[in-house]
Structures are given as C-alpha cells and as structure tokens.
Scaffold this active site. Structure first.
Site: not given
Length: 244
Positions: A142, A167
């Site tokens: 990401s 995350y």
C-alpha cells in the site's frame, strides 16, 4: 503437469483479491482462490467459473503453518508447479491506531498476517515456483507503507491514510522484506515486486476508497505477468514506481 499457467491468490474470495483472480483467469490462467472461509471461498470459485475462469478453491489461513503446508501440497498435486503467487491477504489489525494508544496486540495482528503470513506462504510455495519457466511473486502492499509519502507534509489523507501505527508500518515492513527476497533471488528467473492498488473501496477501509477493486487489481495482474526482462525488487502503482 498442467499446461495452463497456474496462479495462487491469497485472500481471493472478495475485493481486490477476487478481481486479481478474475483478471488472471480472463488471460487463460488457472487460478487458486486462497481463503479461510469455506463458504465465501466456494462462492467465489462458483462465481469465477460462471464467468469462464478456470478457478479452484484452496483452503488457506496464511497465519497457520499447517494450513499453508496443506495448500502447497494441494497445488503440487493439482499442477506440479506455480507460475505466480499473489500475496494479497491482509488485515488492518483493528482501528483506531494512534501510536500513543495502540495496543501491542493490534500491531501483532497486522504484522502476523501482512508480513509473517507473506513469508510463510512464499517460502512454502517457492519450490513450486522454481519449477515454473517464468515465476512471479507479487506482494500487495500500500502507498501508506511508503515512508517518503508518509513524511511529505503536502500529501493528502487519500495518499497517506489516517494515523496508523499498525497497518501502515506493516506494509513498510512488507516492502523491506520484498527487497530482501529480490536480493536473494536475483540471478534466478523469479521476479518479485510490491504493488500498491491505490485507495480502493473495500471492507478493509469501510468502503471509503474512490477506486474500484477491479482498478486496484490491475497493477498486480501486470506484475504477475511481467516479461522475463521485467523489474524485480521494486514498488509499483498504476502510474509507475512508488517511492520507498
């Protein structure tokens, strides 16, 4: 041994993973739908088959050694090799994730799936990847794992995401691990890269993203089908290279 190219996509029962499986299937690949939940996995396989994809279900929990070993054995029996592995399964670990208040268990959960799960699956499948003529590994990362973007004061929240002490760092960790795999595998025919799908509307982010899962899948499909002289050890999005 199957004559079709064989792919395994983890977390492929929904969202980006499902669209990666659909996209590779549309290219004539035989695609293993890796997922923990039997009902959702088989529903995804049925839907893919209805669309003309040669799909098969692979029971797979990336956090469990026995499950990963069984998945490798299943693909060994099914095809005898693996042409592409797309490590797509991922979790946030739970929100919110302010670094001053985040629980260690939240961080542990994110890393267990997003990093250790990738390592576990990759190492279990490497013997089968080595048997393929042009094996590819794609690690779904990401842009929030980009330290360059996270430290850019002009970057929008759509680019850097919310505060995320579990995350985002797990994706930075994954990027670093991808580079180490590329270093070890350099000189072989295995190409490994990280992919950023962009801000895709999935249940991972409460469907707040502005890109579709199909759009998010495109970069992974491209990296899974790279030519033999393609890049390795890099980080890509649709627009090109993502800064580390």
């Amino acid at each position: 041994m199957s004559e079709s190219k064989i792919a395994l996509v983890t977390g492929a029962n929904k969202g980006i993973g499902y669209e990666i499986a659909a996209g590779l299937g549309a290219l004539g690949w035989s695609v293993g739908v890796g997922a923990r939940d039997e009902q959702r996995r088989e529903a995804a396989v049925e839907k893919l088959r209805a669309a003309g994809v040669d799909a098969f279900g692979v029971p797979l929990d990336v956090t469990d050694d026995a499950s990963v070993s069984a998945a490798a054995q299943q693909i060994e029996r099914y095809a005898g090799r693996l042409d592409a592995l797309v490590n797509n399964a991922g979790v946030t670990g739970g929100m919110p994730q302010s670094p001053t208040t985040v629980g260690i268990d939240t961080m542990r959960t994110a890393v267990e799936t997003n990093v250790f799960g990738v390592i576990r699956v990759t190492n279990a499948l490497l013997p089968l990847l080595r048997r393929a003529p042009s094996p590819r590994i794609v690690n779904m990362s990401s842009g929030v794992g980009s330290l360059a973007r996270q430290t850019d004061p002009s970057a929008s929240e759509g680019t850097v995401g919310p505060l995320s002490a579990a995350y985002s760092p797990s994706k930075t960790f994954l990027n670093a691990v991808t580079v180490q795999y590329a270093k070890e595998l350099r000189g072989t025919n295995i190409l490994i890269n990280a992919a950023c799908p962009g801000y895709v509307a999935t249940d991972l982010n409460g469907f707040r993203g502005y890109r579709t899962p199909e759009q998010g899948a495109a970069v992974a499909i491209r990296l899974a089908t790279l030519p033999d002289d393609g890049p390795t050890g890099s980080f890509f999005e649709d627009a090109g290279v993502v800064p580390w």
